[in-house]
Design an enzyme around this catalytic site. Structure first.
Site, PDB file in Angstrom:
ATOM      1  N   CYS A   7      37.246  34.572  -4.035  1.00  0.00           N
ATOM      2  CA  CYS A   7      36.635  33.567  -3.169  1.00  0.00           C
ATOM      3  C   CYS A   7      35.741  32.683  -4.018  1.00  0.00           C
ATOM      4  O   CYS A   7      34.883  33.178  -4.736  1.00  0.00           O
ATOM      5  CB  CYS A   7      35.820  34.270  -2.091  1.00  0.00           C
ATOM      6  SG  CYS A   7      34.865  33.160  -1.053  1.00  0.00           S
ATOM      7  N   CYS A  15      33.693  36.780  -5.288  1.00  0.00           N
ATOM      8  CA  CYS A  15      34.062  38.028  -4.623  1.00  0.00           C
ATOM      9  C   CYS A  15      35.586  38.187  -4.636  1.00  0.00           C
ATOM     10  O   CYS A  15      36.327  37.239  -4.358  1.00  0.00           O
ATOM     11  CB  CYS A  15      33.580  38.020  -3.171  1.00  0.00           C
ATOM     12  SG  CYS A  15      31.789  38.107  -3.036  1.00  0.00           S
ATOM     13  N   CYS A  43      30.856  38.170   2.255  1.00  0.00           N
ATOM     14  CA  CYS A  43      29.780  37.694   3.120  1.00  0.00           C
ATOM     15  C   CYS A  43      30.409  36.999   4.338  1.00  0.00           C
ATOM     16  O   CYS A  43      31.627  36.778   4.375  1.00  0.00           O
ATOM     17  CB  CYS A  43      28.868  36.743   2.340  1.00  0.00           C
ATOM     18  SG  CYS A  43      29.514  35.073   2.213  1.00  0.00           S
ATOM     19  N   LYS A  45      30.561  33.967   5.139  1.00  0.00           N
ATOM     20  CA  LYS A  45      31.330  32.764   4.775  1.00  0.00           C
ATOM     21  C   LYS A  45      32.721  33.142   4.290  1.00  0.00           C
ATOM     22  O   LYS A  45      33.710  32.505   4.635  1.00  0.00           O
ATOM     23  CB  LYS A  45      30.603  31.987   3.664  1.00  0.00           C
ATOM     24  CG  LYS A  45      29.329  31.333   4.099  1.00  0.00           C
ATOM     25  CD  LYS A  45      28.741  30.477   2.978  1.00  0.00           C
ATOM     26  CE  LYS A  45      28.240  31.304   1.819  1.00  0.00           C
ATOM     27  NZ  LYS A  45      27.637  30.498   0.752  1.00  0.00           N
TER      28      LYS A  45
HETATM   29  S1  SF4 Z   1      29.360  35.626  -1.462  1.00  0.00           S
HETATM   30 FE1  SF4 Z   1      30.642  34.969   0.289  1.00  0.00          FE
HETATM   31  S2  SF4 Z   1      31.190  32.812  -0.094  1.00  0.00           S
HETATM   32 FE2  SF4 Z   1      30.393  33.682  -2.013  1.00  0.00          FE
HETATM   33  S3  SF4 Z   1      32.213  34.366  -3.129  1.00  0.00           S
HETATM   34 FE3  SF4 Z   1      31.477  36.145  -1.939  1.00  0.00          FE
HETATM   35  S4  SF4 Z   1      32.562  36.067   0.017  1.00  0.00           S
HETATM   36 FE4  SF4 Z   1      32.819  34.051  -0.972  1.00  0.00          FE
END
Ligand code: SF4
Length: 191
Positions: A7, A15, A43, A45
């Protein structure tokens, strides 16, 4: 079919993702437990990506404005028409006012888009490229180089005895590959 990827669309993140496909469509996104950074964490998002990809308001093709700016009237055009329109305007502007009359600007770059934009500016001899990096990342990297001689990245996974977080809201922003959950894990392990 399950594809392993990562991501990086909502922050600099990183992630690990397991993306499930059925019939060429994404049906499910989950955290990859094998990811050395996120260990299966996603997360909100990251979890909302499937909803975002399929949202009916998501822009998926070029739209051309009808009428005056602000009227909110748009019509769908082909990629060929969009690219021809843009290249014609760029050519016209360079012929009339020179390369310095054009600025290529981008929000916080993720992935490789920035390098494509730099290459385009380079090919067209456009000297003006702007991103938030000029007031965010670059001063940080320069200060790190001057202070430490390199750009250090904290190792949260072998939890340090003490952590100083200075001028950063890591839990909310997951800045630049430093995912807030790494800090959370280090604190849980006694940092
Ligand atoms: S923290 Fe959330 S938005 Fe950032 S890379 Fe990980 S899953 Fe994606």
């Amino acid at each position: 079919m399950i594809v392993k990827t990562y991501c990086a669309r909502m922050d600099h993140g990183g992630c690990g993702l397991l993306v499930h496909f059925e019939g060429g469509k994404i049906t499910r996104i989950e955290g990859d437990p094998d990811s050395p950074l996120s260990h299966g964490y996603l997360c909100p998002k990251g979890l909302a990506q499937l909803e975002r990809i399929n949202h009916p308001d998501r822009l998926q093709y070029p739209m051309k404005r009808l009428g005056n700016r602000g009227e909110g009237r748009w019509t769908r055009i082909s990629w060929e028409e969009a690219l021809d329109t843009i290249s014609e305007k760029v050519r016209e502007t360079i012929a009339r006012d020179g390369q310095k009359a054009i600025v290529l600007g981008q929000g916080t770059p993720k992935g490789l888009e920035l390098f494509l934009m730099l290459r385009l500016a380079n090919l067209l001899h456009i000297p003006n490229v702007s991103t938030p990096g000029h007031i965010c990342h670059m001063p940080r990297e320069t200060a790190s180089n001057l202070t430490c001689g390199f750009f250090p990245v904290p190792d949260f996974d072998h939890p340090p005895a003490s952590i100083v977080v200075w001028g950063s809201n890591l839990f909310q922003t997951n800045e630049e590959g430093l995912i807030g959950i790494q800090l959370r894990r280090a604190l849980d392990r006694g940092s």
